[in-house]
Design a protein around this motif. Structure first.
Motif, PDB file in Angstrom:
ATOM      1  N   PRO A  93      51.057  59.229  38.673  1.00  0.00           N
ATOM      2  CA  PRO A  93      51.452  59.948  39.881  1.00  0.00           C
ATOM      3  C   PRO A  93      52.957  59.892  40.092  1.00  0.00           C
ATOM      4  CG  PRO A  93      49.562  58.519  40.304  1.00  0.00           C
ATOM      5  CD  PRO A  93      50.068  58.167  38.946  1.00  0.00           C
ATOM      6  N   ALA A  94      53.560  61.027  40.467  1.00  0.00           N
ATOM      7  CA  ALA A  94      55.009  61.095  40.612  1.00  0.00           C
ATOM      8  C   ALA A  94      55.517  60.151  41.698  1.00  0.00           C
ATOM      9  CB  ALA A  94      55.428  62.531  40.937  1.00  0.00           C
ATOM     10  N   GLN A  95      54.718  59.931  42.743  1.00  0.00           N
ATOM     11  CA  GLN A  95      55.197  59.101  43.845  1.00  0.00           C
ATOM     12  C   GLN A  95      55.400  57.650  43.431  1.00  0.00           C
ATOM     13  OE1 GLN A  95      52.332  60.779  43.812  1.00  0.00           O
ATOM     14  NE2 GLN A  95      50.618  59.636  44.681  1.00  0.00           N
ATOM     15  N   ASN A  96      54.933  57.287  42.255  1.00  0.00           N
ATOM     16  CA  ASN A  96      55.053  55.909  41.797  1.00  0.00           C
ATOM     17  C   ASN A  96      56.194  55.693  40.808  1.00  0.00           C
ATOM     18  OD1 ASN A  96      52.906  54.971  43.291  1.00  0.00           O
ATOM     19  ND2 ASN A  96      51.408  55.429  41.708  1.00  0.00           N
ATOM     20  N   GLY A 106      72.319  52.750  35.724  1.00  0.00           N
ATOM     21  CA  GLY A 106      73.305  51.680  35.738  1.00  0.00           C
ATOM     22  C   GLY A 106      72.574  50.356  35.674  1.00  0.00           C
ATOM     23  N   GLY A 107      72.437  49.795  34.491  1.00  0.00           N
ATOM     24  CA  GLY A 107      71.592  48.613  34.320  1.00  0.00           C
ATOM     25  C   GLY A 107      72.399  47.365  34.073  1.00  0.00           C
ATOM     26  N   GLY A 108      72.178  46.352  34.907  1.00  0.00           N
ATOM     27  CA  GLY A 108      72.854  45.077  34.752  1.00  0.00           C
ATOM     28  C   GLY A 108      72.074  43.974  35.424  1.00  0.00           C
ATOM     29  N   PRO A 109      72.628  42.769  35.478  1.00  0.00           N
ATOM     30  CA  PRO A 109      71.900  41.610  35.998  1.00  0.00           C
ATOM     31  C   PRO A 109      71.919  41.456  37.514  1.00  0.00           C
ATOM     32  CG  PRO A 109      74.042  40.931  35.213  1.00  0.00           C
ATOM     33  CD  PRO A 109      73.927  42.393  34.882  1.00  0.00           C
ATOM     34  N   GLY A 110      72.585  42.350  38.231  1.00  0.00           N
ATOM     35  CA  GLY A 110      72.699  42.226  39.676  1.00  0.00           C
ATOM     36  C   GLY A 110      71.735  43.111  40.433  1.00  0.00           C
ATOM     37  N   VAL A 111      72.295  44.088  41.155  1.00  0.00           N
ATOM     38  CA  VAL A 111      71.484  44.958  42.018  1.00  0.00           C
ATOM     39  C   VAL A 111      70.437  45.722  41.220  1.00  0.00           C
ATOM     40  CG1 VAL A 111      71.560  46.943  43.579  1.00  0.00           C
ATOM     41  CG2 VAL A 111      73.321  45.170  43.736  1.00  0.00           C
ATOM     42  N   SER A 112      70.804  46.246  40.059  1.00  0.00           N
ATOM     43  CA  SER A 112      69.854  47.035  39.262  1.00  0.00           C
ATOM     44  C   SER A 112      68.629  46.220  38.867  1.00  0.00           C
ATOM     45  CB  SER A 112      70.536  47.581  38.011  1.00  0.00           C
ATOM     46  OG  SER A 112      71.520  48.530  38.344  1.00  0.00           O
ATOM     47  N   SER A 113      68.855  45.000  38.398  1.00  0.00           N
ATOM     48  CA  SER A 113      67.728  44.158  37.992  1.00  0.00           C
ATOM     49  C   SER A 113      66.865  43.782  39.180  1.00  0.00           C
ATOM     50  CB  SER A 113      68.246  42.902  37.288  1.00  0.00           C
ATOM     51  OG  SER A 113      68.828  43.220  36.046  1.00  0.00           O
ATOM     52  N   SER A 114      67.494  43.473  40.300  1.00  0.00           N
ATOM     53  CA  SER A 114      66.728  43.119  41.505  1.00  0.00           C
ATOM     54  C   SER A 114      65.882  44.301  41.960  1.00  0.00           C
ATOM     55  CB  SER A 114      67.674  42.677  42.622  1.00  0.00           C
ATOM     56  OG  SER A 114      68.281  41.437  42.314  1.00  0.00           O
ATOM     57  N   CYS A 115      66.460  45.502  41.917  1.00  0.00           N
ATOM     58  CA  CYS A 115      65.700  46.697  42.289  1.00  0.00           C
ATOM     59  C   CYS A 115      64.539  46.922  41.330  1.00  0.00           C
ATOM     60  CB  CYS A 115      66.617  47.922  42.296  1.00  0.00           C
ATOM     61  SG  CYS A 115      67.730  48.043  43.706  1.00  0.00           S
ATOM     62  N   ALA A 116      64.793  46.778  40.042  1.00  0.00           N
ATOM     63  CA  ALA A 116      63.742  47.007  39.050  1.00  0.00           C
ATOM     64  C   ALA A 116      62.569  46.064  39.268  1.00  0.00           C
ATOM     65  CB  ALA A 116      64.306  46.847  37.639  1.00  0.00           C
ATOM     66  N   ARG A 117      62.869  44.793  39.510  1.00  0.00           N
ATOM     67  CA  ARG A 117      61.797  43.819  39.737  1.00  0.00           C
ATOM     68  C   ARG A 117      61.004  44.152  40.997  1.00  0.00           C
ATOM     69  NH1 ARG A 117      65.820  40.181  37.795  1.00  0.00           N
ATOM     70  NH2 ARG A 117      66.553  39.827  39.931  1.00  0.00           N
ATOM     71  N   LEU A 118      61.707  44.409  42.088  1.00  0.00           N
ATOM     72  CA  LEU A 118      61.024  44.665  43.353  1.00  0.00           C
ATOM     73  C   LEU A 118      60.223  45.955  43.311  1.00  0.00           C
ATOM     74  CD1 LEU A 118      60.497  43.861  46.291  1.00  0.00           C
ATOM     75  CD2 LEU A 118      62.568  45.116  46.931  1.00  0.00           C
ATOM     76  N   PHE A 119      60.805  47.003  42.774  1.00  0.00           N
ATOM     77  CA  PHE A 119      60.090  48.279  42.701  1.00  0.00           C
ATOM     78  C   PHE A 119      58.830  48.140  41.852  1.00  0.00           C
ATOM     79  CE2 PHE A 119      64.373  50.762  43.139  1.00  0.00           C
ATOM     80  CZ  PHE A 119      64.495  50.293  44.430  1.00  0.00           C
ATOM     81  N   SER A 120      58.948  47.415  40.752  1.00  0.00           N
ATOM     82  CA  SER A 120      57.789  47.202  39.891  1.00  0.00           C
ATOM     83  C   SER A 120      56.714  46.403  40.615  1.00  0.00           C
ATOM     84  CB  SER A 120      58.218  46.482  38.613  1.00  0.00           C
ATOM     85  OG  SER A 120      57.111  46.214  37.786  1.00  0.00           O
ATOM     86  N   GLU A 121      57.128  45.346  41.301  1.00  0.00           N
ATOM     87  CA  GLU A 121      56.175  44.516  42.043  1.00  0.00           C
ATOM     88  C   GLU A 121      55.528  45.285  43.189  1.00  0.00           C
ATOM     89  OE1 GLU A 121      58.675  41.294  43.147  1.00  0.00           O
ATOM     90  OE2 GLU A 121      58.695  40.393  41.141  1.00  0.00           O
ATOM     91  N   SER A 122      56.191  46.365  43.632  1.00  0.00           N
ATOM     92  CA  SER A 122      55.658  47.197  44.716  1.00  0.00           C
ATOM     93  C   SER A 122      54.733  48.293  44.210  1.00  0.00           C
ATOM     94  CB  SER A 122      56.821  47.812  45.506  1.00  0.00           C
ATOM     95  OG  SER A 122      57.651  46.810  46.048  1.00  0.00           O
ATOM     96  N   GLY A 123      54.463  48.292  42.905  1.00  0.00           N
ATOM     97  CA  GLY A 123      53.515  49.240  42.346  1.00  0.00           C
ATOM     98  C   GLY A 123      54.123  50.476  41.719  1.00  0.00           C
ATOM     99  N   MET A 124      55.457  50.523  41.613  1.00  0.00           N
ATOM    100  CA  MET A 124      56.098  51.684  41.012  1.00  0.00           C
ATOM    101  C   MET A 124      56.212  51.522  39.497  1.00  0.00           C
ATOM    102  SD  MET A 124      59.272  52.410  43.600  1.00  0.00           S
ATOM    103  CE  MET A 124      59.052  52.477  45.379  1.00  0.00           C
ATOM    104  N   ARG A 125      56.245  52.640  38.812  1.00  0.00           N
ATOM    105  CA  ARG A 125      56.623  52.656  37.414  1.00  0.00           C
ATOM    106  C   ARG A 125      58.132  52.851  37.383  1.00  0.00           C
ATOM    107  NH1 ARG A 125      51.584  54.956  37.728  1.00  0.00           N
ATOM    108  NH2 ARG A 125      50.074  54.213  36.208  1.00  0.00           N
ATOM    109  N   VAL A 126      58.821  51.948  36.723  1.00  0.00           N
ATOM    110  CA  VAL A 126      60.278  51.883  36.845  1.00  0.00           C
ATOM    111  C   VAL A 126      60.952  52.179  35.516  1.00  0.00           C
ATOM    112  CG1 VAL A 126      62.245  50.431  37.492  1.00  0.00           C
ATOM    113  CG2 VAL A 126      60.043  50.165  38.683  1.00  0.00           C
TER     114      VAL A 126
END
Length: 256
Positions: free
Chosen positions: A8-11, A17-37
């Motif tokens: 589903p597109a909504q996921n 811009g990939g790095g160990p700071g904001v991008s990584s934190s977003c990737a982890r949280l979005f994934s844990e929230s059920g999104m495909r990242v």
């Protein structure tokens, strides 16, 4: 992958811009929230991105975000692999070596142009492709077709001495975001500009948080990338009756 096999597109969320700071934190949280990242970087083989793929199923892509052809290819690839994004985060600082803390009389014009290209022009390219795809999304129960978030810096609010090129790039990104918000929000796309008025202290192996220049955090004197990611997710989930365009994030102790 056939059309019926696509998730589903909504996921789907994309972080450019990939790095160990904001991008990584977003990737982890979005994934844990059920999104495909998906996360895109010039070098997708960074160790931190490989860990995100292994532990959170994040899809890694190589992309020069300041290259129109590369960005077009990136969005087509992600759409084919995991679906049309509902959340896109542009998280590129843009400064190049040799321009940081350089006076206006000493600044190399080529490096100044490269800074604008990396930061503001790449934001334009990412925002353009995201908008084109999101306008085709069906509105969700909130009437939203998607969310585009631009990470910005305190230079978007105040031009510091010896920082003319970066201030120029950050102001340009703010202007782009505001124009996009006024154009796209009535069409169901939430656009937000997030200046972070602080050093960002990312997690270290010993459990502390630190910034490459400002040192180790003390008493929450630096922005926590995990908390920034939470704000981004909240922006994505905001009700359209109270969509925020600009949120400035700074530690409680920051002087401004």
């Amino acid at each position: 992958m056939t059309q019926s096999d696509k998730p589903p597109a909504q996921n789907v969320a994309l972080i450019v811009g990939g790095g160990p700071g904001v991008s990584s934190s977003c990737a982890r949280l979005f994934s844990e929230s059920g999104m495909r990242v998906a996360i895109a970087a010039r070098n997708p083989d960074k160790a931190v991105l490989e860990i995100l793929e292994k532990e959170h199923g994040v899809h890694r892509y190589a992309c020069d975000a300041a290259d129109p052809v590369a960005i077009d290819r990136l969005f087509k690839k992600i759409t084919g692999d995991i679906g049309v994004p509902r959340l896109v985060v542009h998280n590129i600082d843009g400064r190049v070596p040799g321009i940081f803390r350089t006076t206006i009389v000493e600044a190399d014009p080529a490096l100044a142009l490269e800074t604008v290209r990396n930061a503001a022009f790449s934001a334009f390219l990412v925002g353009q492709q995201a908008a084109r795809l999101m306008l085709g999304n069906e509105p969700d129960t909130n009437g939203a077709r998607g969310t585009i978030i631009f990470t910005n810096a305190s230079a978007a609010l105040k031009g510091f001495p010896s920082s003319g090129a970066f201030a120029m790039a950050c102001h340009a990104k703010s202007g782009l975001a505001q124009s996009m918000a006024r154009e796209l929000m009535p069409q169901g796309i939430h656009v937000a500009n997030v200046p972070i008025d602080a050093a960002i202290g990312r997690a270290q192996e010993d459990g502390t948080r630190a910034h490459w220049l400002a040192g180790t955090t003390v008493d929450d004197n630096m922005a926590d990338p995990d908390r920034i990611a939470e704000t981004y997710l909240q922006l994505h989930r905001q009700h359209r009756s109270t969509w925020a365009f600009e949120i400035v994030l700074r530690p409680w102790i920051e002087k401004w």
